[in-house]
Design a protein around this motif. Structure first.
Motif, PDB file in Angstrom:
ATOM      1  N   VAL D 105      79.328  14.776  59.373  1.00  0.00           N
ATOM      2  CA  VAL D 105      79.871  14.228  60.633  1.00  0.00           C
ATOM      3  C   VAL D 105      79.049  14.907  61.722  1.00  0.00           C
ATOM      4  CG1 VAL D 105      81.907  13.739  62.025  1.00  0.00           C
ATOM      5  CG2 VAL D 105      82.167  14.124  59.584  1.00  0.00           C
ATOM      6  N   GLU D 106      77.781  14.527  61.785  1.00  0.00           N
ATOM      7  CA  GLU D 106      76.855  15.261  62.643  1.00  0.00           C
ATOM      8  C   GLU D 106      76.692  14.626  64.013  1.00  0.00           C
ATOM      9  OE1 GLU D 106      73.226  16.056  60.461  1.00  0.00           O
ATOM     10  OE2 GLU D 106      74.367  16.406  58.621  1.00  0.00           O
ATOM     11  N   GLY D 107      77.077  13.383  64.160  1.00  0.00           N
ATOM     12  CA  GLY D 107      76.883  12.720  65.446  1.00  0.00           C
ATOM     13  C   GLY D 107      78.146  12.022  65.904  1.00  0.00           C
ATOM     14  N   PRO D 108      78.169  11.645  67.184  1.00  0.00           N
ATOM     15  CA  PRO D 108      79.390  11.046  67.731  1.00  0.00           C
ATOM     16  C   PRO D 108      79.702   9.662  67.161  1.00  0.00           C
ATOM     17  CG  PRO D 108      77.618  11.084  69.374  1.00  0.00           C
ATOM     18  CD  PRO D 108      77.135  11.869  68.198  1.00  0.00           C
ATOM     19  N   GLY D 109      78.684   8.910  66.755  1.00  0.00           N
ATOM     20  CA  GLY D 109      78.965   7.608  66.162  1.00  0.00           C
ATOM     21  C   GLY D 109      79.771   7.752  64.883  1.00  0.00           C
ATOM     22  N   ALA D 111      81.609  10.303  64.072  1.00  0.00           N
ATOM     23  CA  ALA D 111      82.934  10.809  64.447  1.00  0.00           C
ATOM     24  C   ALA D 111      83.842   9.661  64.858  1.00  0.00           C
ATOM     25  CB  ALA D 111      82.809  11.820  65.591  1.00  0.00           C
ATOM     26  N   SER D 112      83.301   8.698  65.609  1.00  0.00           N
ATOM     27  CA  SER D 112      84.139   7.572  66.023  1.00  0.00           C
ATOM     28  C   SER D 112      84.573   6.750  64.814  1.00  0.00           C
ATOM     29  CB  SER D 112      83.393   6.688  67.030  1.00  0.00           C
ATOM     30  OG  SER D 112      82.451   5.836  66.399  1.00  0.00           O
TER      31      SER D 112
END
Lengths: 170, 170, 170, 170
Positions: D105-109, D111-112
């Motif tokens: 879960v390295e980026g905000p996409g 995470a969303s």
């Protein structure tokens, strides 16, 4: 090369002749090796086209649903994409099809898809449209839909005029 | 009670008479106290209708953009909603309007919105449609659009036949 | 200049302290003259923030609903945009807000909005986040959310650090 | 029965170990006969997972693109769905996957997508999450993601705990 995708749009409630054309068109699309994309619901033109395609071994059918994953899907859909977007998903049908074929323009959903296809500049074919539908889409600014009378003519136009080759898995 | 919302749809490139009708319709919508909803771009019917509405003190204009926040917006839009959805945003225009008025049906985007409006069962008005457009939408299954010749007739139908009251801030 | 839009995101079910902060924040946003944007549903942080804003004369509240026009809307929403997109509408909340404020990050919907806001590069503020939420969003690549303890600090940051001026109707 | 669809989400820019896990997971998904769904772009976890899947004969990979048909697509995607929705398409990734696996879960996409998956109640698996990510998603109301250390454990959980059978074309 990705497998070409032919989108077949049409009403959830359609005339028997339209359904017969949809089934035949779906079969011919599959025989050309192309993937068939529809709205994926188990009714009308969507169901008929998918059933026609799945009568061909090795065929691939894609359904772009307006609803979420608990909703009914045609049993003849191989890949179901659940958008949950309602009719906003019609825009996805268009963008994801290399060619858009309206099998009859009997309902407003199909009319919206033909209009969006013209707007997006996708190759757009009206199969056996009512005269009022053909007349309307010809007058739209920027519109330029092909009108054809039979599924065989649709396949010929896609292959010869649009230059989309038949596809075989490597 | 929320302020009623009248959606005015029309082409980004439209005939001068259509633009004049859009400007006049926007003004009349605002004079009735209703909010005006358009596609929000600074061109064509959208721009003209918003400009007409903003000539009325206390008016409220809503623009539903197909693009993101860095894109051009009509200077006459009070509330800009940036969808980033492309033409899929047309469905939002329809769902968010208590009444949908097509000011001309000169382009495919507007045609898609009329079709989606009929599909969603929204009250739908065609203002001065071309005969081919009127004929087409009358033949669509389930379609039932009102055809009117002038902006004044549109306002009268909304108020009297559809029963949407004029609105005043409390 | 268009009225600046401050988006306040938060859970449909939230703790009493979170709801009190949302109501207070909504009031302060409205007192600054900014429009308030929320998810528009008549529950939780959305309802509380809108109610706070509408306690201020001349305020403007915008609700971006996941559902269609027959669905419940906060009575404190002035402009309701019915998307019919389900949770895909969260992306619209972000693109349409000049600043995104998460009032608590207690539910997954709010978490998705903070993540989308960081992805889109919008100014993003976490108001009184739980330590685990603050820690997580700080580690996300490209993420850079402001953490603040009070609604007053949020307003000060928007005005002074982000340079968004208070707004008065001309 | 439709072929089960396993969604693998992850960042466009990811660490080498994450990319190696994605490639391995994609291969194992394909060996189980399941279709692999990703965001379809030719970068990062999407590209690696699709490449892993396509190393298996008979595999099927689906890419749900945020962009339109002229945009780059992983060469390892069999079925490309062009949504034109920007990040709003993340909701479609979730609704269309029978199981959602976040590979890092390295980026905000990403995470969303995890957040939307928890919100939609989809079975959600975090493969080798950072401790801050795992801690955050555990505290979210209604959240209940599985945490696993290896691709093999992901496959075992899908088959044994979630009861999704291996698939063979009839």
């Amino acid at each position: 090369m990705r497998r070409p995708v032919i989108g077949v749009m049409g009403a959830g409630e359609a005339e028997p002749l339209t359904l017969e054309a949809a089934r035949h068109l779906g079969r011919l699309v599959a025989e050309a090796g192309w993937a068939l994309l529809t709205g994926g619901r188990p009714v009308g033109v969507m169901e008929a086209a998918c059933a026609g395609a799945k009568s061909v071994p090795g065929s691939l059918t894609i359904g772009i649903l307006p609803t979420g994953p608990d909703s009914p899907v045609s049993a003849h859909v191989d890949v179901a994409v659940f958008t949950g977007l309602g009719d906003a998903r019609n825009a996805i049908n268009i963008l994801s099809s290399d060619v858009v074929v309206a099998c009859g323009v009997e309902g407003p959903g199909t009319a919206s898809e033909v209009a969006l296809s013209l707007k997006a500049g996708r190759p757009t074919i009206l199969l056996a449209p009512a005269p009022t539908a053909a007349a309307f889409f010809h007058t739209l600014a920027g519109g330029s839909a092909h009108e054809l009378a039979t599924p065989e003519a649709v396949i010929a136009l896609i292959e010869q005029q649009l230059g989309i080759p038949r596809w075989r898995a490597v």
